[in-house]
Design a protein around this motif. Structure first.
Motif, mmCIF file in Angstrom:
data_model
loop_
_atom_site.group_PDB
_atom_site.id
_atom_site.type_symbol
_atom_site.label_atom_id
_atom_site.label_comp_id
_atom_site.label_asym_id
_atom_site.label_seq_id
_atom_site.Cartn_x
_atom_site.Cartn_y
_atom_site.Cartn_z
ATOM 1 N N GLU A 10 0.814 -1.215 0.000
ATOM 2 C CA GLU A 10 0.000 0.000 0.000
ATOM 3 C C GLU A 10 0.848 1.265 0.000
ATOM 4 O O GLU A 10 0.530 2.249 -0.667
ATOM 5 N N ASP A 61 -14.572 11.865 -1.660
ATOM 6 C CA ASP A 61 -14.252 10.950 -2.752
ATOM 7 C C ASP A 61 -12.797 11.212 -3.123
ATOM 8 O O ASP A 61 -12.433 12.320 -3.524
ATOM 9 N N ARG A 62 -11.942 10.199 -2.989
ATOM 10 C CA ARG A 62 -10.508 10.389 -3.230
ATOM 11 C C ARG A 62 -10.213 10.779 -4.669
ATOM 12 O O ARG A 62 -9.162 11.345 -4.959
ATOM 13 N N SER A 63 -11.120 10.531 -5.566
ATOM 14 C CA SER A 63 -10.902 10.910 -6.969
ATOM 15 C C SER A 63 -11.269 12.372 -7.229
ATOM 16 O O SER A 63 -11.025 12.886 -8.318
ATOM 17 N N ASP A 90 -0.051 13.965 -4.295
ATOM 18 C CA ASP A 90 -0.752 12.740 -4.682
ATOM 19 C C ASP A 90 -2.192 12.846 -4.194
ATOM 20 O O ASP A 90 -2.466 12.694 -3.006
ATOM 21 N N HIS A 91 -3.136 13.119 -5.098
ATOM 22 C CA HIS A 91 -4.509 13.398 -4.671
ATOM 23 C C HIS A 91 -5.196 12.171 -4.099
ATOM 24 O O HIS A 91 -6.285 12.281 -3.519
ATOM 25 N N TRP A 92 -4.573 10.991 -4.210
ATOM 26 C CA TRP A 92 -5.142 9.795 -3.581
ATOM 27 C C TRP A 92 -4.772 9.722 -2.098
ATOM 28 O O TRP A 92 -5.384 8.960 -1.339
ATOM 29 N N THR A 125 -10.447 15.031 -4.982
ATOM 30 C CA THR A 125 -9.781 15.888 -3.993
ATOM 31 C C THR A 125 -9.358 17.234 -4.580
ATOM 32 O O THR A 125 -9.270 18.233 -3.863
#
Length: 741
Positions: A421, A594-596, A631-633, A598
């Protein structure tokens, strides 16, 4: 209160050091006579030309201008702008002028201002009465200067001369102004490398500052004045308008001439970096606020490469006045008028692999760890390293976090699942075929940085020293990359020292830098491995800055607080004492996260931030993952301008993923330098709670798709114990009371 305290202090200093230059400032004009009596300079604080007068004092009395050879009556008989011209003048000026300046320690002071530290320290203790004659004193000064120039030039900041410039020279300067914060730090480390022979301390490794040329702040002053850019720069025009105006402007002709000589002799890729007066200061370091431009410097046409370099310099100048920069300065006691920009032009450290250039490892190391793991102390330090360009670290991407004192303890990798991860799976490299960002500035300064994968690293043979393999057959991680399985970056060969002794080098250099700056420090570095035994591996200093944190400790036992009275309580916090004046909360809605999306969330937060700043209302900011992550995730990729009104920030957990706190990033450095309260919920241990139910029950004053703005009837009571790391944010009407003595 003692009305004569200032003049008494001056008398005390002059009694011990009669030649100390001193400036008295006061709004009371009658104090000018006191200053005259004491023999020190005086400036009225109400003067409309205050900054000009202070600057003139620095130039005339502290050695930051040309060396003006004067007679005892003040007559100027010669002028010197560098060591070469100083030698020439010393050979011919009258005896009286040499005695005058030697008695005042002017030679030592002028050399110190030009970072000629070793020579300045050698001259300072010598007095004219130690010499039998003025001729002997003159001969001593000439010999000292000549011997110093003839010795190895490692550790010196040399003036740029077209006829003597060498592409592999260590450190040169164009212009006579300040080197700026970044330039000062590099000059300091360069002097330590030379003075203590650090470069070959580790067998097979060369430790160095990459070849560097600094364009000093006086060039920036001339550029702004000659192109009449001051009014536009201080206006509210958008970033694009400011960049376009700066690109149309002209650099001074003689500077372009020197840059042409530079680009004729330099064939390696270049990093053109900001180095402002305020950058990397010991109280607010402005980390990552200004721009850096990477230039392949490989166009066949000389004039094309020259124009790319000049454009990069102009765009760095323009970044001084972009929205993020203005927002940051507005949050400090400084004025935008105070800021001046130098530019560092530096060789990019790394190896070329086809169309790409990147280092074998890069990252950030700090002598103080804000989040020490078990059995380690904050003073053991912490480092974050990656394969490829260090931007992956400073922008908050996936990296390897370790302590140089105990590199085998990687608590972020507590299981094979954690390895999969959290390990780095892609890396940044300079694309040598991509158009430089200065040719299409709207594309952004990173447009020629390519994001490559592990397969590419395998093709380039750069993964083996830093890689490992996950074997699904037996659920294990193996160092090296020759087994079948999932390839990932773990820095295995570096942390063990088998391929490169990175932990030992970092531990040594952090100790040296901390002793040299007398405070905890942060360094940025890059490593290039070389297979040939004749060519040592390279460890390059890219930057050194002081760590800024308040050591004040509130004697509070936060563990005794009733958790039901708190919005948030955590044992992993940063900050100091009490944070007052907050009656607003900006929170990312958990059910809408929603992580997509951000990036959209960051934009929504920026709108609310602008409105609250306009009303001068500081606020508490709450959201999941790393704030300011590239890193937008991993979190919400806000810029400083989008959260500049926050006085306290909470990083909440993200369901299903473990994310390490944001150490090493420029964003994190700026948060800590402002003393902003900083609460971490992920990896926070058992003593942690964020009351989502209470937040959800509050009626928002405003809400967008992903963000709520809550306005409270009374101030929040926020306290942080910087000694223990414990912090609490009380609900309105509840307070933390310190225990009685």
């Amino acid at each position: 209160m003692d009305a004569s305290a200032g003049s008494d202090l001056i008398r005390w200093v002059l009694k011990d050091t009669p030649d100390m230059p001193i400036l008295m400032t006061s709004r009371e004009a009658e104090n000018s006579s006191v200053a005259e009596e004491l023999g020190v300079a005086f400036i009225n604080k109400g003067s409309p030309t205050l900054l000009h007068e202070v600057r003139q004092f620095l130039k005339d009395s502290l050695g930051f201008g040309d060396f003006l050879f004067r007679m005892p009556d003040g007559e100027i008989v010669a002028r010197a702008g560098d060591l070469r011209s100083l030698l020439g003048a010393l050979e011919s000026v009258p005896d009286e002028s040499i005695i005058y300046h030697a008695c005042r320690n002017d030679f030592s002071m002028w050399l110190m201002a030009r970072t000629e530290f070793e020579l300045a320290k050698a001259l300072r203790p010598r007095r004219p009465n130690e010499f039998e004659s003025t001729d002997e004193l003159r001969a001593y000064l000439l010999k000292s200067l000549r011997d110093y120039r003839n010795r190895t030039r490692a550790g010196l900041v040399e003036e740029f001369f077209s006829d003597t410039f060498e592409a592999d020279g260590v450190f040169t300067r164009i212009g006579t102004g300040s080197l700026g914060g970044k330039g000062r730090g590099l000059a300091f480390m360069n002097s330590l490398v030379g003075e203590y022979r650090i470069e070959h301390r580790f067998p097979g490794v060369r430790i160095q500052v990459p070849p560097t040329t600094v364009i000093a702040t006086d060039v920036f002053d001339r550029f702004m004045h000659e192109n009449d850019l001051e009014v536009l720069a201080l206006s509210d025009d958008d970033d694009a308008t400011i960049r376009e105006a700066f690109l149309r402007a002209s650099l001074p002709d003689e500077i372009v001439k020197e840059l042409r000589t530079f680009i004729e002799r330099v064939e390696y890729p270049l990093a053109v970096r900001s180095s402002s007066l305020l950058e990397d200061s010991s109280y607010q370091p402005f980390a990552g606020i200004y721009q850096t431009y990477m230039l392949p410097n490989n166009a066949p046409d000389l004039e094309c490469r020259l124009e790319e370099l000049c454009s990069a310099i102009r765009l760095v100048y323009a970044s001084t006045y972009c929205a993020d920069s203005k927002s940051y300065i507005d949050s400090t006691p400084n004025r935008l008028e105070d800021e001046k920009m130098a530019v560092v032009v530096q060789q990019v450290t790394g190896r070329i692999h086809g169309d790409y250039l990147y280092p074998d490892a890069a990252g950030v190391a700090r002598s103080y760890d804000y989040y020490p793991v078990k059995d380690l102390e904050p003073e053991d330090g912490v480092a974050s390293a990656v394969l490829g360009m260090g931007r992956m670290v400073t922008d908050g991407g996936r990296c390897i976090r370790f302590s140089p004192a105990a590199p085998g303890k990687l608590f972020q990798f507590s299981s094979t699942e954690a390895y999969i991860e959290n390990s780095q799976r892609e890396f940044y490299a300079l694309d040598l075929k991509a158009p430089p960002p200065v040719t299409t500035p709207d594309a952004g300064p990173d447009s020629n940085l390519a994001l490559l994968d592990m397969e590419t690293a395998m093709e380039h043979d750069t993964l083996a020293p830093v890689g490992s393999v996950y074997s699904a057959e037996n659920d294990r991680i193996y160092d090296g990359v020759h087994r079948p399985g999932v390839k990932m970056v773990t820095m295995a060969g570096f942390l063990s020292g088998d391929r490169f002794p990175l932990p030992d080098i970092l531990r040594f250099l952090l100790d040296v830098g901390r002793a040299g700056l007398s405070t905890h420090i942060e360094i940025e570095f890059a490593v290039a491995l070389h297979e040939s035994r004749e060519q040592p591996h390279e460890f390059a200093f890219l930057q050194i800055r002081p760590l800024v944190f308040d050591v004040a400790v509130e004697d509070l036992e936060l563990s005794e607080i009733d958790a039901d009275d708190t919005i948030c309580i955590s044992e992993r916090t940063l900050g100091h004492g009490s944070i007052a004046g907050i009656r607003d909360i900006v929170v990312v809605k958990p059910d809408a996260f929603d992580r997509s999306k951000t990036a959209e969330i960051a934009t929504e937060i920026g709108v609310i931030n602008a409105a609250l700043k306009k009303e001068a209302r500081p606020y508490l900011l709450i959201g999941p993952g790393r704030w300011g992550s590239a890193d937008h995730w991993l979190g919400i990729p806000v810029s400083w301008a989008q959260i500049s009104g926050a006085r306290c920030i909470i990083e909440d957990e993200v369901e299903g993923i473990t994310i390490e706190p944001s150490q090493g990033t420029h964003f994190f450095q700026n948060i800590t330098s402002f003393g902003i309260g900083y609460f971490t919920m992920h990896s926070a241990g058992a003593f942690a709670k964020l009351d989502h139910d209470w937040l959800a029950s509050q009626k928002p004053a405003f809400e967008s798709e992903h963000v709520s703005h809550i306005r409270l009837p009374s101030e929040l009571d926020i306290l942080v114990n910087s000694r223990t790391g414990l912090g609490a944010i009380m609900k309105p009407g509840r307070s933390v009371v310190a225990p009685e003595e």
